[in-house]
Scaffold this active site. Structure first.
Site, PDB file in Angstrom:
ATOM      1  N   TRP A 203     -20.118  -9.355 -24.273  1.00 17.79           N
ATOM      2  CA  TRP A 203     -19.198  -8.405 -24.908  1.00 17.79           C
ATOM      3  C   TRP A 203     -17.928  -9.149 -25.314  1.00 17.79           C
ATOM      4  O   TRP A 203     -17.386  -9.952 -24.535  1.00 17.79           O
ATOM      5  CB  TRP A 203     -18.886  -7.285 -23.903  1.00 17.79           C
ATOM      6  CG  TRP A 203     -17.836  -6.315 -24.350  1.00 17.79           C
ATOM      7  CD1 TRP A 203     -17.758  -5.681 -25.559  1.00 17.79           C
ATOM      8  CD2 TRP A 203     -16.718  -5.851 -23.579  1.00 17.79           C
ATOM      9  NE1 TRP A 203     -16.660  -4.851 -25.578  1.00 17.79           N
ATOM     10  CE2 TRP A 203     -16.009  -4.946 -24.386  1.00 17.79           C
ATOM     11  CE3 TRP A 203     -16.252  -6.119 -22.296  1.00 17.79           C
ATOM     12  CZ2 TRP A 203     -14.854  -4.304 -23.943  1.00 17.79           C
ATOM     13  CZ3 TRP A 203     -15.113  -5.483 -21.857  1.00 17.79           C
ATOM     14  CH2 TRP A 203     -14.428  -4.578 -22.670  1.00 17.79           C
ATOM     15  N   ASP A 284     -20.812  -5.541 -14.560  1.00 20.20           N
ATOM     16  CA  ASP A 284     -20.092  -4.679 -15.498  1.00 20.20           C
ATOM     17  C   ASP A 284     -21.067  -3.543 -15.844  1.00 20.20           C
ATOM     18  O   ASP A 284     -22.104  -3.784 -16.466  1.00 20.20           O
ATOM     19  CB  ASP A 284     -19.726  -5.488 -16.753  1.00 20.20           C
ATOM     20  CG  ASP A 284     -18.922  -4.663 -17.761  1.00 20.20           C
ATOM     21  OD1 ASP A 284     -18.692  -3.464 -17.511  1.00 20.20           O
ATOM     22  OD2 ASP A 284     -18.526  -5.229 -18.801  1.00 20.20           O
ATOM     23  N   LYS A 320     -18.724   5.865 -22.331  1.00 20.05           N
ATOM     24  CA  LYS A 320     -19.941   6.179 -23.096  1.00 20.05           C
ATOM     25  C   LYS A 320     -20.682   7.363 -22.494  1.00 20.05           C
ATOM     26  O   LYS A 320     -21.016   8.302 -23.200  1.00 20.05           O
ATOM     27  CB  LYS A 320     -20.888   4.979 -23.135  1.00 20.05           C
ATOM     28  CG  LYS A 320     -20.237   3.638 -23.179  1.00 20.05           C
ATOM     29  CD  LYS A 320     -19.707   3.294 -24.545  1.00 20.05           C
ATOM     30  CE  LYS A 320     -18.996   1.948 -24.472  1.00 20.05           C
ATOM     31  NZ  LYS A 320     -18.518   1.434 -25.698  1.00 20.05           N
TER      32      LYS A 320
HETATM   33  C1  LMR Z   1     -17.910  -1.950 -27.673  1.00 23.18           C
HETATM   34  O1  LMR Z   1     -18.444  -2.965 -27.191  1.00 23.18           O
HETATM   35  O2  LMR Z   1     -18.006  -1.654 -28.858  1.00 23.18           O
HETATM   36  C2  LMR Z   1     -17.144  -1.018 -26.779  1.00 23.18           C
HETATM   37  O3  LMR Z   1     -17.275  -1.398 -25.467  1.00 23.18           O
HETATM   38  C3  LMR Z   1     -15.771  -0.794 -27.225  1.00 23.18           C
HETATM   39  C4  LMR Z   1     -14.836  -1.891 -26.874  1.00 23.18           C
HETATM   40  O4  LMR Z   1     -13.854  -1.625 -26.182  1.00 23.18           O
HETATM   41  O5  LMR Z   1     -15.057  -3.030 -27.259  1.00 23.18           O
END
Ligand code: LMR
Length: 475
Positions: A203, A284, A320
């Site tokens: 991420w 996470d 989410k």
């Molecule tokens: C995403 O990965 O799109 C979400 O978790 C929003 C974010 O805060 O990045």
């Protein structure tokens, strides 16, 4: 006399005692003089302090422009686009079939309950709302998990709960990001020099979080571009090669951005290696219940590690699964071998939180506590979560079928069906992703991730055209 607006000019001007003398010195000829006149001559008080306000050279001159955020910046670019077919598949946020944001019915019901009760807006304790912390740990580990059961000790003939043997330090956090950031601060303070291993890719915000907390990180292999699947051998080799006692960041379910999760058997092997190396698993969990539609299934990786008696960290988010994106509600849980250690860890988490944000917001915490703590709302929530997860699964299937119909070279798109959760990792590179946006008005992150939660059945064909064009016609 023509003058430019420099600090030197101002020093000269400041040496003139009266507005009239300043006016004479400035003259009338150019714009900067006019700027200075406006600011200096019209100033009521002519003390030195007041005059310095007119300096037009900024103290922030050496601050450069930050790049837009790779995920949230995509939404800003999307808003500015006026094309009728535009599609925002950047941020991971659930949309209805009409591509509108969705507020869950259970959330509305919980909010109504809160209004009826007339809940106040007093500060929460630093660790957050007690009712929230209780249900969030139960939801994650299971209500009957030994690590969260509170044992009563007999103090005298009267049964009094004088010591709660919670082996988990849970404190409310500012959703997933805030909870991860708090854990990163704990690592920085109490494990100096320790390394966090992060999956490659991961991420977009994980690296920022550890960088800002000044915690070292490196990557372990995760994604295999050849199979568009998990590079399990690479992952295991890299976890083995990490210095003993490293923190291993794992996505509890629905890996972001790839949508590729280890199988239950692979999770067992990952746990074996982490135990052998004395590493600390750090989960996470951003999609509990939202990935498979089942809260228990999506927590199984965390529960497997906890059942082995391992110490671990788990960050949770309700953005989410309850659609509480803007409420910033989540938690950090630190599972310790002893209740005593958990008590001390909790005290330090509070100490870290206090100077960062003082205490967390109450609204989202009350919503979660009301929904999870009320059997009727809890069961309605599970239905709504299944509905959302089901809609995402159905557009995933439709996108795959559309790609197969349009594909003329025999490329296999079946990896899309093997991925789970709200994202699909398309395998498109940066140039191809740029083409998706510049030519097709499909907004997505530059790593090739698309959020299927932002797709409708009606737009699957269009998206498939865009993907086929970008994949085959852009190198
Ligand atoms: C995403 O990965 O799109 C979400 O978790 C929003 C974010 O805060 O990045």
């Amino acid at each position: 006399m023509a003058m430019s607006a420099t600090p030197a000019t101002l020093n000269v001007l400041l040496s003139f005692p009266s507005p009239n003398q300043r006016r004479l010195h400035l003259g009338t000829s150019n714009q900067s003089s006019s700027f200075l006149r406006t600011h200096l001559v019209n100033t009521k008080s002519f003390s030195r302090t007041t005059m310095t306000v007119a300096v037009n050279a900024s103290r922030f001159e050496n601050i450069t422009m930050a790049p837009p955020d790779p995920i949230l910046g995509v939404s800003e670019a999307f808003k500015a686009d006026t094309h009728e077919m535009k599609l925002n598949l950047g941020v991971g946020a659930y949309r209805t079939e009409d591509l509108q944001p969705y507020v869950l019915n259970v959330v509305k019901k919980a909010e109504n309950l809160m209004l009826e009760r007339g809940d106040n807006k007093e500060y929460l304790p630093i660790e957050g709302l007690a009712a929230f912390n209780k249900v969030t740990a139960e939801l994650l580990f299971g209500t009957d998990n030994q690590i969260i059961l509170q044992k009563k000790k007999r103090k005298s003939v009267i049964d009094v709960c004088v010591f709660c043997s919670l082996k988990v330090a849970t404190i409310q956090g500012l959703s997933g990001t805030g909870s991860l950031r708090l854990a990163a601060a704990l690592i920085e303070r109490y494990f100096p020099g320790a390394k966090v291993l992060i999956s490659s890719p991961t991420w977009g915000n994980h690296k920022n979080i550890f960088n800002d907390a000044r915690v070292q990180w490196s990557e372990y292999r995760y994604y295999d571009p050849n199979t568009v699947g998990l590079d399990f051998n690479g992952m295991i080799a890299d976890i083995k090669a990490a210095p003993d006692g490293s923190f291993i960041l794992l996505h509890g379910c629905a890996h972001n951005p790839t949508g590729i999760d280890p199988t239950p058997e692979q999770w067992e092997i990952i746990a074996d290696v982490i135990q052998e190396k004395n590493h600390i698993p750090f989960f996470d969990v951003a999609y509990q219940g939202f990935a498979s539609g089942s809260l228990d299934t999506d927590a199984s990786s965390v529960r497997l590690f906890a059942a082995r008696g391992m110490e671990l960290l788990v960050a949770q988010s309700y953005s989410k699964n309850l659609g509480l994106y803007a409420e910033r509600i989540g938690a950090i849980n630190v599972v310790c071998s002893t209740a005593d250690a958990a008590t001390r860890v909790k005290s330090q988490l509070k100490r870290l939180a206090r100077p960062m944000y003082s205490n967390p917001p109450v609204h989202g915490a009350r919503i979660v506590a009301n929904v999870v703590g009320n059997p009727e709302l809890f069961s309605e929530w599970k239905d709504e979560m299944e509905m959302m997860a089901g809609r995402i699964k159905s557009v995933r299937q439709k996108l795959y079928s559309s790609l197969c119909t349009k594909e003329k070279t025999g490329k296999d798109w079946s990896f899309i069906l093997k991925q789970i959760g709200m994202f699909s990792f398309t395998g498109l590179n940066k140039a191809q992703s740029d083409n998706m946006t510049n030519k097709w008005h499909v907004y997505m992150t530059k790593d090739g991730r698309i959020s299927l939660a932002g797709l409708s059945s009606a737009k699957c064909e269009y998206l498939a055209d865009a993907i086929i064009d970008s994949y085959h016609n852009v190198s």
